[in-house]
Scaffold this motif. Structure first.
Motif, short mmCIF file in Angstrom:
data_model
loop_
_atom_site.label_atom_id
_atom_site.label_comp_id
_atom_site.label_asym_id
_atom_site.label_seq_id
_atom_site.Cartn_x
_atom_site.Cartn_y
_atom_site.Cartn_z
N ASP A 152 1.24 -1.05 -0.15
CA ASP A 152 0.32 -0.26 -0.47
C ASP A 152 1.34 1.33 0.07
N GLY A 153 0.88 2.06 -0.91
CA GLY A 153 1.69 3.26 -1.09
C GLY A 153 3.15 2.58 -1.98
N LYS A 154 4.19 3.17 -0.78
CA LYS A 154 5.31 3.48 -1.99
C LYS A 154 5.73 1.67 -2.50
N LEU A 155 7.09 1.04 -3.34
CA LEU A 155 7.05 -0.12 -3.24
C LEU A 155 8.18 0.11 -2.29
N ASP A 156 9.04 -1.56 -1.67
CA ASP A 156 9.82 -1.33 -0.82
C ASP A 156 10.91 -1.51 -1.05
N PRO A 157 11.51 -0.63 -1.62
CA PRO A 157 13.13 -0.91 -2.50
C PRO A 157 13.85 -1.66 -2.13
N ASN A 158 13.78 -2.68 -1.53
CA ASN A 158 14.90 -3.69 -1.12
C ASN A 158 14.06 -4.82 -1.61
N TRP A 159 13.01 -4.61 -2.54
CA TRP A 159 12.41 -6.07 -3.35
C TRP A 159 13.56 -6.87 -3.95
N LYS A 160 13.91 -5.63 -4.76
CA LYS A 160 15.00 -6.58 -6.16
C LYS A 160 16.14 -6.66 -5.27
#
Length: 380
Positions: A152-160
């Motif tokens: 919900d909202g911003k993507l987790d910047p660490n997902w990749k």
């Protein structure tokens, strides 16, 4: 090439177990007409990585054609890179993309261009394809991707980073540098200096009535996660092009549908029976692969209808390496599979031109293998 996890590959092989006749090998006499060199037959095991095995085998044959010493390329290095790119596209598409092991011929040349190549001895993918390995990794990576797109909202910047680390924990980390035959390389320099093919020289073709001929169109199959376009040619151009390529010393990476009653892995023969399977007698079914049989004539409408109603799906990839004739003079393509050397022809099959005309979903080859008149129409 299917879209679920490893069960799909095992199910595909198991579904073909009854497609065999007892006396098939003694009922055919095949004479090779063209037989391009290829490397040894590999085994993808339970992984759905046929697209990588078949097209890397094609690249290995390209090395031979170019006068180079062939190298067993790391099929699972290609697959690993494709899985990374597929995950990125999955997130970009908000999850509206097929996951799993499946891929396409163009994934191999695309990954070669972006990531380079490795020899098999440097990267074995941690035996990806052994029982449970594919399912295990697909479950872990799917969880990461689904969490990423449900945020919900911003993507987790660490997902990749998490996603790539998970793939590497399952398949093995890629070395930045390695030594091959006494010289140090990176994947990129190895691809350029040792393999030496130019990915831009390879084109992918198919044939559908749903798009204009001799123009590019998106290959509308679930495993085309990169939305690559193929050149759309007429149905008879499939055979003209493959024949021309083989005569000029090229081989072909071939994507097709093998979930057919006329496809026998055990007997190493594939054709399109003249009569529908359900109308065959028990004896006809039992002896279906015992020697040459009459075939249906394939029309453009038949081919398109089979694709539209899911009778033709992109469920397997192999390499066309040659041409042979049977005792009646009928021509078959010699096809190298990646299910081990476990059938009547030690990992190879003889496939009729009618089968190829009917069941091809796409094929990839060097643009110089395409007949001159078709190349002009395509502008390649």
């Amino acid at each position: 090439m299917t879209t679920t996890v490893a069960f799909a590959q095992d199910n595909l092989v198991n579904s073909l177990k009854n497609n065999q006749s007892e006396n098939s090998a003694n009922s055919f006499v095949f004479t090779p007409l063209i037989n391009a060199e290829a490397t040894s037959v590999k085994n993808q095991k339970s992984s759905g990585t046929c697209w990588s095995y078949s097209t890397n085998s094609f690249l290995e044959s390209e090395m031979i054609r170019m006068g180079k010493k062939p190298v067993d390329l790391a099929d699972l290095f290609t697959a690993r890179n494709a899985y990374i790119e597929k995950g990125i596209n999955y997130v970009r598409m908000h999850g509206a993309l097929t996951l799993g092991d499946g891929g396409a011929c163009h994934d191999v040349t695309n990954m070669f261009a972006k990531y380079g190549a490795l020899p098999q001895g440097v990267y074995n993918g941690n035996d990806y394809g052994s029982p449970g390995s594919s399912d295990r990794m697909n479950k872990l990576t799917k969880d990461i991707l689904e969490k990423a797109v449900k945020v919900d909202g911003k993507l987790d910047p660490n997902w990749k980073a998490k996603y790539i680390a998970t793939i590497d924990s399952c398949m093995g980390a890629v070395p930045e540098k390695f030594t091959f035959e006494g010289k140090e390389y990176t994947p990129k320099t190895f691809a350029k200096e040792v393999v030496g093919i130019n990915p831009a020289d390879y084109v992918e073709l198919s044939s559908f009535t749903s798009s204009p001929y001799y123009e590019k169109a998106v290959l509308m199959v679930p495993d085309n996660w990169s939305f690559d376009q193929v050149y759309n040619v007429q149905m008879d151009d499939i055979i003209k092009t493959i024949d021309n390529a083989l005569k000029k010393g090229f081989t072909v990476a071939w994507a097709t549908d093998v979930s057919e009653k006329g496809f026998s892995w055990k007997n190493g023969v594939a054709f399109v029976p003249e009569k529908d399977f359900n109308s065959l007698s028990d004896d006809e079914k039992k002896t279906l692969f015992n020697g040459p049989k009459a075939e249906k004539e394939i029309t453009v409408d038949m081919r398109q209808a089979a694709f539209d109603n899911y009778e033709t799906t992109d469920d397997h990839g192999m390499q066309i390496t040659g041409l042979a004739k049977d005792q009646n003079g009928k021509e078959y393509y010699i096809v190298k599979n990646s299910w081990g050397a476990t059938n009547d022809y030690k990992g190879y099959l003889y496939v009729t031109k009618n089968f190829v005309k009917y069941k091809t979903t796409a094929f990839l080859l060097h643009k110089k293998g395409i007949p001159t008149d078709i190349r002009k129409k395509l502008g390649v």
